[in-house]
Design an enzyme around this catalytic site. Structure first.
Site, PDB file in Angstrom:
ATOM      1  N   ARG A  77     -11.358  33.434  31.103  1.00  0.00           N
ATOM      2  CA  ARG A  77     -10.893  32.312  30.279  1.00  0.00           C
ATOM      3  C   ARG A  77      -9.643  31.675  30.905  1.00  0.00           C
ATOM      4  O   ARG A  77      -9.456  30.460  30.831  1.00  0.00           O
ATOM      5  CB  ARG A  77     -10.615  32.795  28.853  1.00  0.00           C
ATOM      6  CG  ARG A  77     -10.388  31.663  27.875  1.00  0.00           C
ATOM      7  CD  ARG A  77     -10.382  32.159  26.450  1.00  0.00           C
ATOM      8  NE  ARG A  77      -9.252  33.044  26.181  1.00  0.00           N
ATOM      9  CZ  ARG A  77      -9.098  33.751  25.061  1.00  0.00           C
ATOM     10  NH1 ARG A  77     -10.020  33.697  24.122  1.00  0.00           N
ATOM     11  NH2 ARG A  77      -8.055  34.516  24.889  1.00  0.00           N
ATOM     12  N   LYS A 180      -6.663  27.380  26.768  1.00  0.00           N
ATOM     13  CA  LYS A 180      -5.528  27.992  26.076  1.00  0.00           C
ATOM     14  C   LYS A 180      -4.246  27.408  26.666  1.00  0.00           C
ATOM     15  O   LYS A 180      -3.555  28.046  27.456  1.00  0.00           O
ATOM     16  CB  LYS A 180      -5.587  29.518  26.222  1.00  0.00           C
ATOM     17  CG  LYS A 180      -5.090  30.239  24.972  1.00  0.00           C
ATOM     18  CD  LYS A 180      -5.449  31.709  25.024  1.00  0.00           C
ATOM     19  CE  LYS A 180      -4.810  32.476  23.894  1.00  0.00           C
ATOM     20  NZ  LYS A 180      -5.384  32.230  22.577  1.00  0.00           N
ATOM     21  N   GLU A 216     -11.577  25.508  13.618  1.00  0.00           N
ATOM     22  CA  GLU A 216     -10.820  26.753  13.814  1.00  0.00           C
ATOM     23  C   GLU A 216      -9.812  26.977  12.700  1.00  0.00           C
ATOM     24  O   GLU A 216      -9.454  26.056  11.975  1.00  0.00           O
ATOM     25  CB  GLU A 216     -10.042  26.684  15.133  1.00  0.00           C
ATOM     26  CG  GLU A 216     -10.877  26.943  16.327  1.00  0.00           C
ATOM     27  CD  GLU A 216     -10.026  27.347  17.519  1.00  0.00           C
ATOM     28  OE1 GLU A 216      -9.703  28.531  17.650  1.00  0.00           O
ATOM     29  OE2 GLU A 216      -9.705  26.461  18.326  1.00  0.00           O
TER      30      GLU A 216
HETATM   31  C1  LIG Z   1      -6.174  32.675  21.565  1.00  0.00           C
HETATM   32  C2  LIG Z   1      -6.857  31.849  20.547  1.00  0.00           C
HETATM   33  C3  LIG Z   1      -7.874  32.360  19.728  1.00  0.00           C
HETATM   34  C4  LIG Z   1      -8.254  33.816  19.710  1.00  0.00           C
HETATM   35  O1  LIG Z   1      -8.834  34.259  20.879  1.00  0.00           O
HETATM   36  P1  LIG Z   1      -8.911  35.822  21.170  1.00  0.00           P
HETATM   37  O2  LIG Z   1      -9.486  35.903  22.528  1.00  0.00           O
HETATM   38  O3  LIG Z   1      -9.780  36.430  20.143  1.00  0.00           O
HETATM   39  O4  LIG Z   1      -7.519  36.337  21.077  1.00  0.00           O
HETATM   40  C5  LIG Z   1      -8.515  31.492  18.861  1.00  0.00           C
HETATM   41  N1  LIG Z   1      -8.162  30.195  18.772  1.00  0.00           N
HETATM   42  C6  LIG Z   1      -7.175  29.667  19.531  1.00  0.00           C
HETATM   43  C7  LIG Z   1      -6.837  28.242  19.383  1.00  0.00           C
HETATM   44  C8  LIG Z   1      -6.497  30.478  20.441  1.00  0.00           C
HETATM   45  O5  LIG Z   1      -5.521  29.967  21.184  1.00  0.00           O
END
Ligand SMILES: *Cc1c(COP(=O)(O)O)cnc(C)c1O
Length: 335
Positions: A77, A180, A216
Site C-alpha cells: 500500500r 494514505k 468511510e
Molecule cells: C489507515 C486508514 C484506514 C485503515 O487501514 P488499516 O490498514 O486497517 O489500518 C482506513 N481508512 C483510512 C482513511 C486510513 O487512512
C-alpha cells in the site's frame, strides 16, 4: 514503563530509522536517535503535500516473541500511495529492513503480553527537495518511527455513535482517497471536528459524487452484518484497509457470506451490527448513526457489541498476539 496506563499517543523511544533518496536512488537505512528532521523550507512535502504514511503494529506474545501483522500489505500500500502522488516507491525489502530495524532498536518499548498495548509503527515518506514551482521533488526521506500505544478506546470494546457528513467530502472518486496521504486527513479534519462538537465519536463520509453510499468512517473502513453476511463498501475513494481485508477472510472462515459492494445510506436501517475497522482500534462497533441533514437517526443493535463483531474482534486480536494459530500467514516473527 507503565504499560497499563498507556494511551493511544506518541511516546518517545530511543531510535528511528532513516533512508534518503538522492540522485535517483535509495541510500542505506540508518539509525537515528533524534526526533527531529532538518529540512529545507521549500521542501515539497511542506507546500504541495508530497507526504504519505503507513500505520501498523507489532505485538509481544505470551511466548515472548515479537509478532508483526501483515507488513507485506503495508509495504504494498505504501508503494501504491507513493506512485499515486509522484514519489519514488520504497522497495519491499527496504521497507522491511527499516521496519524491523526500528522495532529491534526499541525492543524495551514493546508493551508486554496481557497489557493490551502494542508497538505502533509509523513509516513516513516525504519530499524534501526544494522546489517553488509545482513539481515532484527530486529528493525524499523515508523514516520509520515507533511508539508504544495502549488501547485506542480506554473504555474498551464498546459501541460508539457516528454522524453522517453531507456538507464536506474527504476525497473524490478520481482523487487521492486510495492513497494514505496527509492531505486526505487535512481535508477531513473540519468534518471530524463538527462531529466531535455534536457529541459523536467520528464522521461517516458519503461518496462525494452522489451522496447516496457510505464511503468511510473517518480514518477507518465501514462494515456491517446482516443475514449472516459481512458487508463492506466498494468505492473508488476509500483507503483499502488491511484490517477490513483480514476481517473479510475471518468472516469467510467463520461461514459468513461476504460482500464488497456499494452500500446505500438507507441500508443502515436494516443492519444487525455495524462497525468501523482499522489498525488503531481493530473494530469500533457502531450503535447510532445520525444523519442530521436528512433528520434521520439509525439505531443498530442494543448498545452492546454484536456477537459477530465480538467474534471477529476476538479472533483477529488472538492471531495478532499469537493466542490463535496463524492460519492465514499474517504474522512475521521479528524475534
Ligand atoms: C489507515 C486508514 C484506514 C485503515 O487501514 P488499516 O490498514 O486497517 O489500518 C482506513 N481508512 C483510512 C482513511 C486510513 O487512512
Amino acid at each position: 514503563m507503565d504499560w497499563k496506563n498507556l494511551s493511544f499517543g506518541y511516546t518517545k523511544t530511543n531510535y528511528n530509522t532513516r533512508c534518503y533518496y538522492r540522485n535517483g536512488k535509495w541510500g542505506s537505512v540508518e539509525l537515528s536517535d533524534s526526533e527531529y528532521i532538518n529540512m529545507h523550507m521549500a521542501a515539497t512535502c511542506l507546500h504541495y503535500g508530497q507526504e504519505i504514511f503507513e500505520g501498523m503494529k507489532a505485538f509481544r506474545g505470551k511466548d515472548g516473541k515479537i509478532r508483526l501483522f501483515r507488513w507485506e500489505e503495508n509495504a504494498k500500500r505504501f508503494r501504491h500511495s507513493a506512485h499515486g502522488i509522484m514519489m519514488p516507491e520504497v522497495p519491499d525489502e527496504l521497507f522491511k529492513e527499516a521496519v524491523f530495524k526500528s522495532i529491534l532498536a526499541n525492543k524495551e518499548f514493546i508493551p508486554s503480553y496481557g497489557t493490551q498495548g502494542s508497538l505502533y509503527i509509523r513509516p513516513l515518506l516525504i519530499g524534501t527537495g526544494a522546489e517553488l514551482g509545482v513539481k515532484p521533488s527530486r529528493e525524499y526521506l523515508f523514516i520509520v518511527f515507533v511508539s508504544p500505544v495502549g488501547p485506542y478506546f480506554k473504555e474498551g470494546f464498546k459501541p460508539v455513535n457516528m454522524m453522517i457528513c453531507r456538507d464536506m467530502d474527504r476525497a473524490a472518486p478520481h482523487g487521492t482517497g486510495t492513497y494514505k496521504t496527509g492531505g486526505n486527513y487535512a481535508a477531513g479534519m473540519r468534518a471530524v471536528e463538527k462531529a466531535h462538537k455534536a457529541g459523536y465519536a467520528n464522521v461517516i463520509f458519503l461518496d462525494a459524487k452522489e451522496k447516496k453510499y457510505i464511503d468511510e468512517c473517518g480514518p477507518a473502513n465501514f462494515f456491517a452484518i446482516r443475514d449472516n453476511t459481512y458487508i463492506t463498501p466498494e468505492s473508488p475513494s476509500i483507503l483499502d484497509s488491511i484490517t477490513n481485508k483480514s476481517l473479510i477472510s475471518l468472516a469467510d472462515n467463520m461461514g459468513l457470506k461476504t460482500e464488497r459492494r456499494k452500500v446505500k445510506v438507507e441500508e443502515l436501517a436494516t443492519f444487525e451490527e455495524a462497525g468501523a475497522c482499522g489498525t488503531a482500534a481493530v473494530i469500533s462497533p457502531i450503535h447510532i448513526v445520525a444523519d442530521p441533514v436528512m433528520r434521520k437517526e439509525y439505531v443498530i443493535g442494543n448498545g452492546e457489541p454484536g456477537p459477530v463483531s465480538t467474534r471477529l474482534y476476538n479472533r483477529l486480536t488472538a492471531v495478532q498476539l499469537g493466542d490463535e494459530q496463524d492460519a492465514f500467514g499474517w504474522i512475521t516473527i521479528v524475534e
